[in-house]
Design a protein around this motif. Structure first.
Motif, PDB file in Angstrom:
ATOM      1  N   MET A 121       0.848  -1.178   0.000  1.00 22.23           N
ATOM      2  CA  MET A 121       0.000   0.000   0.000  1.00 22.23           C
ATOM      3  C   MET A 121       0.893   1.240   0.000  1.00 22.23           C
ATOM      4  N   ALA A 122       0.539   2.209  -0.822  1.00 26.32           N
ATOM      5  CA  ALA A 122       1.332   3.432  -0.927  1.00 26.32           C
ATOM      6  C   ALA A 122       1.121   4.333   0.287  1.00 26.32           C
ATOM      7  N   GLN A 123       2.176   4.995   0.697  1.00 30.73           N
ATOM      8  CA  GLN A 123       2.115   5.938   1.815  1.00 30.73           C
ATOM      9  C   GLN A 123       1.521   7.249   1.324  1.00 30.73           C
ATOM     10  N   THR A 124       0.544   7.786   2.054  1.00 30.93           N
ATOM     11  CA  THR A 124      -0.091   9.050   1.696  1.00 30.93           C
ATOM     12  C   THR A 124       0.101  10.042   2.828  1.00 30.93           C
ATOM     13  N   ASN A 125       0.591  11.228   2.517  1.00 29.38           N
ATOM     14  CA  ASN A 125       0.761  12.277   3.529  1.00 29.38           C
ATOM     15  C   ASN A 125      -0.519  13.089   3.611  1.00 29.38           C
ATOM     16  N   LEU A 126      -1.222  12.986   4.723  1.00 29.52           N
ATOM     17  CA  LEU A 126      -2.476  13.698   4.931  1.00 29.52           C
ATOM     18  C   LEU A 126      -2.325  14.681   6.081  1.00 29.52           C
ATOM     19  N   ARG A 127      -3.170  15.716   6.097  1.00 32.17           N
ATOM     20  CA  ARG A 127      -3.124  16.711   7.171  1.00 32.17           C
ATOM     21  C   ARG A 127      -3.949  16.278   8.370  1.00 32.17           C
ATOM     22  N   PHE A 128      -4.561  15.126   8.321  1.00 33.11           N
ATOM     23  CA  PHE A 128      -5.392  14.651   9.414  1.00 33.11           C
ATOM     24  C   PHE A 128      -5.068  13.194   9.708  1.00 33.11           C
ATOM     25  N   LYS A 129      -5.484  12.736  10.908  1.00 33.08           N
ATOM     26  CA  LYS A 129      -5.178  11.378  11.354  1.00 33.08           C
ATOM     27  C   LYS A 129      -6.415  10.725  11.951  1.00 33.08           C
ATOM     28  N   VAL A 130      -6.404   9.412  12.034  1.00 31.60           N
ATOM     29  CA  VAL A 130      -7.484   8.674  12.675  1.00 31.60           C
ATOM     30  C   VAL A 130      -7.601   9.153  14.119  1.00 31.60           C
ATOM     31  N   GLY A 131      -8.831   9.396  14.562  1.00 33.21           N
ATOM     32  CA  GLY A 131      -9.082   9.859  15.918  1.00 33.21           C
ATOM     33  C   GLY A 131      -9.274  11.362  16.030  1.00 33.21           C
TER      34      GLY A 131
END
Length: 43
Positions: free
Chosen positions: A1-11
């Motif tokens: 699975m490719a790594q994706t840089n997001l501005r938000f996280k689970v939780g």
């Protein structure tokens, strides 16, 4: 699975805006439960 840089996280808690009929323009508070991709698309 490719790594994706997001501005938000689970939780995290965030606000989303609805565009559905009857709720158009409504702002809702929600919490991210899961982040996943399917066929290269982020869901």
């Amino acid at each position: 699975m490719a790594q994706t840089n997001l501005r938000f996280k689970v939780g995290q808690t965030l606000e989303v805006r609805s565009f559905e009929d009857g709720y158009r323009g409504a702002w809702l508070r929600c919490e991210i439960l899961n982040i996943y991709t399917k066929e290269g698309k982020l869901f």
